[in-house]
Design an enzyme around this catalytic site. Structure first.
Site, PDB file in Angstrom:
ATOM      1  N   LYS A 143       0.835  -1.194   0.000  1.00 39.72           N
ATOM      2  CA  LYS A 143       0.000   0.000   0.000  1.00 39.72           C
ATOM      3  C   LYS A 143       0.875   1.253   0.000  1.00 39.72           C
ATOM      4  CE  LYS A 143      -3.860  -0.852   2.057  1.00 39.72           C
ATOM      5  NZ  LYS A 143      -4.681  -1.217   3.200  1.00 39.72           N
ATOM      6  N   ARG A 196      -3.606   2.553   8.194  1.00 39.45           N
ATOM      7  CA  ARG A 196      -3.871   1.385   7.345  1.00 39.45           C
ATOM      8  C   ARG A 196      -2.632   0.514   7.294  1.00 39.45           C
ATOM      9  NH1 ARG A 196      -8.004   2.633   3.501  1.00 39.45           N
ATOM     10  NH2 ARG A 196      -8.914   4.629   4.040  1.00 39.45           N
ATOM     11  N   ARG A 228      -3.143  -1.704  -6.474  1.00 41.96           N
ATOM     12  CA  ARG A 228      -2.298  -2.898  -6.406  1.00 41.96           C
ATOM     13  C   ARG A 228      -2.631  -3.793  -7.581  1.00 41.96           C
ATOM     14  NH1 ARG A 228      -5.318  -5.668  -1.228  1.00 41.96           N
ATOM     15  NH2 ARG A 228      -7.315  -5.856  -2.235  1.00 41.96           N
ATOM     16  N   ARG A 270       6.990 -48.938 -16.938  1.00 37.23           N
ATOM     17  CA  ARG A 270       7.671 -49.426 -15.750  1.00 37.23           C
ATOM     18  C   ARG A 270       7.162 -50.822 -15.412  1.00 37.23           C
ATOM     19  NH1 ARG A 270       7.097 -47.051 -10.244  1.00 37.23           N
ATOM     20  NH2 ARG A 270       4.983 -47.841 -10.330  1.00 37.23           N
ATOM     21  N   CYS A 280       9.704 -38.651 -12.976  1.00 32.98           N
ATOM     22  CA  CYS A 280       8.321 -39.104 -13.068  1.00 32.98           C
ATOM     23  C   CYS A 280       7.633 -39.163 -11.710  1.00 32.98           C
ATOM     24  CB  CYS A 280       8.226 -40.444 -13.777  1.00 32.98           C
ATOM     25  SG  CYS A 280       9.065 -41.752 -12.881  1.00 32.98           S
TER      26      CYS A 280
HETATM   27  C1  PEP Z   1       8.347 -42.664  -7.650  1.00 32.01           C
HETATM   28  O1  PEP Z   1       8.738 -43.390  -6.746  1.00 32.01           O
HETATM   29  O2  PEP Z   1       8.605 -41.463  -7.733  1.00 32.01           O
HETATM   30  C2  PEP Z   1       7.491 -43.216  -8.687  1.00 32.01           C
HETATM   31  C3  PEP Z   1       7.129 -42.480  -9.710  1.00 32.01           C
HETATM   32  O3  PEP Z   1       7.040 -44.484  -8.484  1.00 32.01           O
HETATM   33  P1  PEP Z   1       5.786 -44.837  -7.572  1.00 32.01           P
HETATM   34  O4  PEP Z   1       5.154 -43.541  -7.169  1.00 32.01           O
HETATM   35  O5  PEP Z   1       4.914 -45.690  -8.413  1.00 32.01           O
HETATM   36  O6  PEP Z   1       6.448 -45.556  -6.459  1.00 32.01           O
HETATM   37 MG    MG Z   2       8.550 -45.525  -6.931  1.00 32.69          MG
END
Ligand code: PEP
Ligand code: MG
Length: 864
Positions: free
Chosen positions: A23, A92, A336, A610, A811
């Site tokens: 502000k 304020r 803002r 996997r 992943c």
């Molecule tokens: C992990 O371990 O990050 C993974 C992707 O495998 P999961 O979650 O299936 O164990």
């Molecule tokens: Mg895993």
């Protein structure tokens, strides 16, 4: 020189937002631009930090405040504390990061009995003078002394009833004089002291109270929910009062330069004639659309339009302002960067690029990827014909179903067992914990800028406000024709303001044109590729619609359930290898057709599969459910004390190679069949889980290659491993000798690095750690960069030292989390992989990481 704690709005400083708060910096910048702003000064966040340490105002601060008050007096020709023509100020709060409703404002400081008489005489408006005085007593009482506001509200309500007044504005000067006496009585009853009459005393106590409010519980809850550091502190702005409650030529309002719900271009806001600001924000009186000012106050309206255009050009972003008109003179009290919905953020950013206000990089840089989540959730099926029980304002978009709860504490309690909708007359900052726990918020009162609406939009939660068809009472609610009790289920649609009784069918989200445009610009910037985690053709198709460039994790265990489970169990129960092989032979065609479906959906893109990961007992019933002795014995034999660290992952593949052989055979046959059928061979990546030793992967690689060469020697493929245990990261150089790729499984890598079993941590000690501040974030949501991240860095370096061209991805769930994605970019991974709904968000986050690296378009918080 001693520390300096106070700066006039017209005094330059280099401390910026951090020192002056949002502000304060806005008021200083507007003053410099020549925008009409009241006079005033800012007490810095340094002073707040000093206050928090010493529990008192730091030395020298009161003198500096006195000095700045003197300057204000000189400029305005009024005197603070004068009986005759008093200078009045507001106090304020304003932290560097916007915390709506968290901190407090007190208006009209400087009034007492005599000064009110003086003000009444000077302005020839006793009604206005007493209205201002009663507001001061109430706000001071609430903020400084912690008196429950309802005490004042109910006194006002009773007086209105006694006088037959429908609106506050129907009360006359004598009524308000009487109300002042009542309010002073309440103050005395609650505090045991009289309302303070000295202006300086009022001011310094107010400043203290604002500093102290930084640490009140609701502010702490808000900071935790929004990851705002506890030691930032707030600044305090002392601003000369301008009055919106002087009569019909005065008023107060809030406005946005674009619609904060949709992003549509054009002034958008609300205005209340003859009122002060808190009437609008608190949702006590329902304001008028701002357009009504065009005819009632044409000159200030034109000036407002012009000022807002200038502010947007100056800040190159959508602004949210507060203003007051006093006797047709416009004043801005705040500007803002506007909180906005994800849809509005996208539309406004695209429009601003088209208008030449910002560059594409800025547009990509300023969308909050986490906020996009709002658009990637199911919505009410637009084609469904539904009975609308009630309609209110479409205050914050999205649909939510849940059990009704009527207070914040119950919301928190009930949310532990299922979704809830918080239903209130209106919300206040005291409801914040309930709003966090609820799926959606429904209020009877309040406009588009009420507390409920603003906070819900900030949180990305659906909210319907100002729902006149809803009444609350006797522990229940009436919605249109329906009488409902706590626990009854309703659905709200914050995008249209509709309320339904019961649950309503939802449809998957769609990416609209603005979203596509921004994502297209993001794709031009990013270096990381984005894949999805998907185990079936539907998810794979959705992922591609969202822009996935492959599958980074196909978990095959999900294909072992459903109608396949009896065959899987037969395999597990078989006593000999040949028995297992017989069952696996029957599973193979199922697996093959699963893979064919996925490969077709991904048409030539990379697909990482996997092999089986979970321990076998997960496919068997619990021991007490076993129907025969043989089954019971097998269940017992497979029992483990720590299954997470037991016979799972590649250990399973080495103990029962026939399982992995079947899976590889199914993959190879599917790849070949799809190639023959469609001409598009997938780029298959066969991935082995939980490897820690080179020898594990070396053996499994041999197994994979020998089956593959039997089935589909001509089809291209890679063999690699997940990096899920610290040893794999540390010996990545050796493992890389037998791996074509690594994919960081950061779910398990976090478990194994921290020695936290996720199932035993979340909801238990980890929740406590987060509450107590032992950890700032849940490491299963946001990558632990210092720990797990360091192992990843080691694995990348060592893996590449053996095999510079090794393919690297992630992943684990962190692959869809913006800060973790930025880290993956920095590590130089090739791709991230996340759930299909997060793919758009990951595309944007990856672009932002690249932009940050090149120093362009850093993410600007919409909270400003
Ligand atoms: C992990 O371990 O990050 C993974 C992707 O495998 P999961 O979650 O299936 O164990
Ligand atoms: Mg895993």
């Amino acid at each position: 020189m001693a520390n300096r704690y106070v700066y006039g709005f017209d005094e330059p400083t280099t401390g910026g937002r951090e020192l002056l708060g949002g502000k304060g910096i806005g008021l200083a910048e507007m003053t410099q631009m020549g925008v009409p702003v009241p006079q005033g000064f800012t007490i810095t966040t340094d002073a707040c930090r000093a206050y928090m340490q010493e529990r008192d105002l730091p030395d020298g601060l009161p003198d500096e405040v006195d000095e700045h008050v003197r300057r204000l007096e000189q400029r305005t020709g009024k005197r603070f504390g004068s009986d005759d023509d008093p200078l009045l100020v507001s106090v304020r709060s304003g932290a560097a990061v916007s915390m709506p409703g968290m901190m407090d404002t007190i208006l009209n400081l400087g009034l007492n009995d005599e000064a009110t008489e003086g003000l009444a005489a000077r302005t020839d408006n006793p009604r206005f003078a007493y209205d201002s005085y009663r507001r001061l007593i109430q706000m001071f009482g609430e903020v400084v002394e912690g008196i429950d506001g309802h005490r004042f509200e109910s006194a006002l309500g009773s007086l209105k009833q006694a006088r037959g007044a429908a609106q506050d504005t129907d009360l006359g000067p004598d009524d308000l004089r009487e109300l002042v006496a009542t309010y002073k009585g309440i103050y005395r009853e609650e505090t045991g002291t009289d309302f303070p009459t000295g202006a300086r005393d009022q001011l310094l106590r107010a400043v203290r109270a604002v500093f102290a409010s930084w640490d009140n519980p609701r502010a702490q809850v808000y900071r935790r929910a929004h990851e705002i550091a506890d030691d930032l502190g707030t600044a305090v702005n002392v601003v000369q009062m301008v009055f919106g409650n002087k009569g019909d030529r005065s008023g107060t309002g809030v406005a946005f330069t674009r619609d904060p719900s949709t992003g549509a271009t054009g002034l958008y806001g609300e205005f209340l004639a003859n009122a002060q600001g808190e009437d609008v924000v608190a949702g006590i009186r329902t304001p008028q659309p701002i357009e009504t000012m065009r005819s009632s106050l044409p000159k200030p309206f034109e000036q407002l339009l012009d000022t807002m255009r200038r502010l947007e050009e100056h800040y190159r972003d959508m602004q949210d302002i507060e203003f007051t008109v006093e006797d047709e003179q416009l004043y801005l009290l705040q500007t803002r960067s506007a909180k906005r919905t994800a849809a509005a953020a996208l539309k406004a950013a695209v429009a601003m690029v088209e208008e030449g206000l910002i560059a594409r990089e800025d547009a990509v840089g300023r969308i909050d990827p986490a906020q996009l989540d709002q658009l990637l959730h199911p919505m009410i099926d637009p084609k469904a014909s539904l009975e609308v029980a009630a309609k209110g304002l479409n205050a914050s978009p999205g649909a939510a179903s849940g059990a009704i709860v009527f207070d914040a504490d119950t919301a928190v309690e009930r949310a532990k067992t299922g979704p809830v909708i918080l239903v209130r007359w209106e919300t206040t900052p005291d409801d914040i914990h309930g709003m966090i726990a609820a799926q959606g918020i429904l209020t009877v009162h309040g406009g588009m800028t009420s507390h409920a609406a603003v906070v819900a939009r900030g949180m990305g939660k659906p909210c319907v406000a100002g729902c006149d068809d809803l009444t609350l009472g006797d522990g229940g609610a009436r919605i249109g024709e329906h009488s409902l009790q706590e626990g009854d289920v309703i659905t709200i649609d914050g995008g249209t303001g509709r309320v339904f009784v019961g649950e309503v069918p939802l449809v998957p989200p769609q990416i609209n044109e603005d979203f596509e445009t921004i994502l297209g610009w993001a794709d031009e910037q990013r270096r990381l590729r984005v894949r999805a985690n998907a185990d079936n053709p539907e998810d794979a198709t959705r992922a591609r619609e969202f822009g996935a460039e492959g599958i980074g994790l196909c978990r095959t265990e999900h294909m072992f359930f459903g109608d396949r489970l009896p065959v899987v169990q037969e395999m597990i129960l078989a006593e000999t290898e040949s028995g297992r092989r017989a069952a696996l032979d029957r599973l193979l065609p199922f697996q093959q057709s699963d893979f064919e479906g996925i490969f077709e959906a991904m048409a030539g893109l990379p697909v990482t599969i996997r092999l089986l990961d979970p321990p076998l007992h997960e496919f068997l019933p619990a021991e007490h459910e076993a129907t025969d002795d043989k089954l019971r014995a097998r269940i017992r034999a497979l029992q483990e004390s720590n299954p997470m660290l037991g016979t799972r992952g590649c250990r399973l593949g080495l103990m029962y190679p026939e399982i992995y052989e079947m899976q590889v055979r199914a993959i190879a046959r599917a790849a070949k069949a799809v190639q023959e059928r469609t001409g598009d061979a997938p780029l298959v990546e066969v991935m082995h889980p939980l490897v820690g030793f080179r020898e594990e992967l070396a053996r499994l690689r041999n197994l994979t290659e020998s089956v593959w060469s039997e089935e589909a020697p001509e089809v291209e493929h890679l063999v690699g491993t997940m990096i899920e245990v610290p040893r794999a990261a540390l010996r990545a150089d050796e493992i890389a000798e037998v791996a074509d790729f690594f994919s960081f499984g950061t779910n398990d890598l976090t478990q194994t690095t921290l020695a936290f079993s996720r199932d035993d941590a979340e909801g238990k000690f980890l929740t406590r750690y987060l509450e107590d501040g032992v950890l700032e974030r849940n490491p299963f949501e946001v990558l632990d960069i210092e720990g797990v991240g360091d192992l990843m860095r080691i694995a990348v370096e060592r893996g590449r030292s053996t095999k510079p061209e090794i393919k690297l991805g992630i992943c684990g769930e962190h692959g869809g989390e913006p800060r973790s994605i930025a880290f993956c970019h920095e590590l130089g991974l090739d791709y991230v992989s996340c759930s299909p709904f997060r793919v758009p968000l990951a595309r944007l986050a990856a672009a932002q990481a690249a932009l940050r690296e090149s120093g362009a378009g850093s993410y600007v918080s919409a909270g400003g």
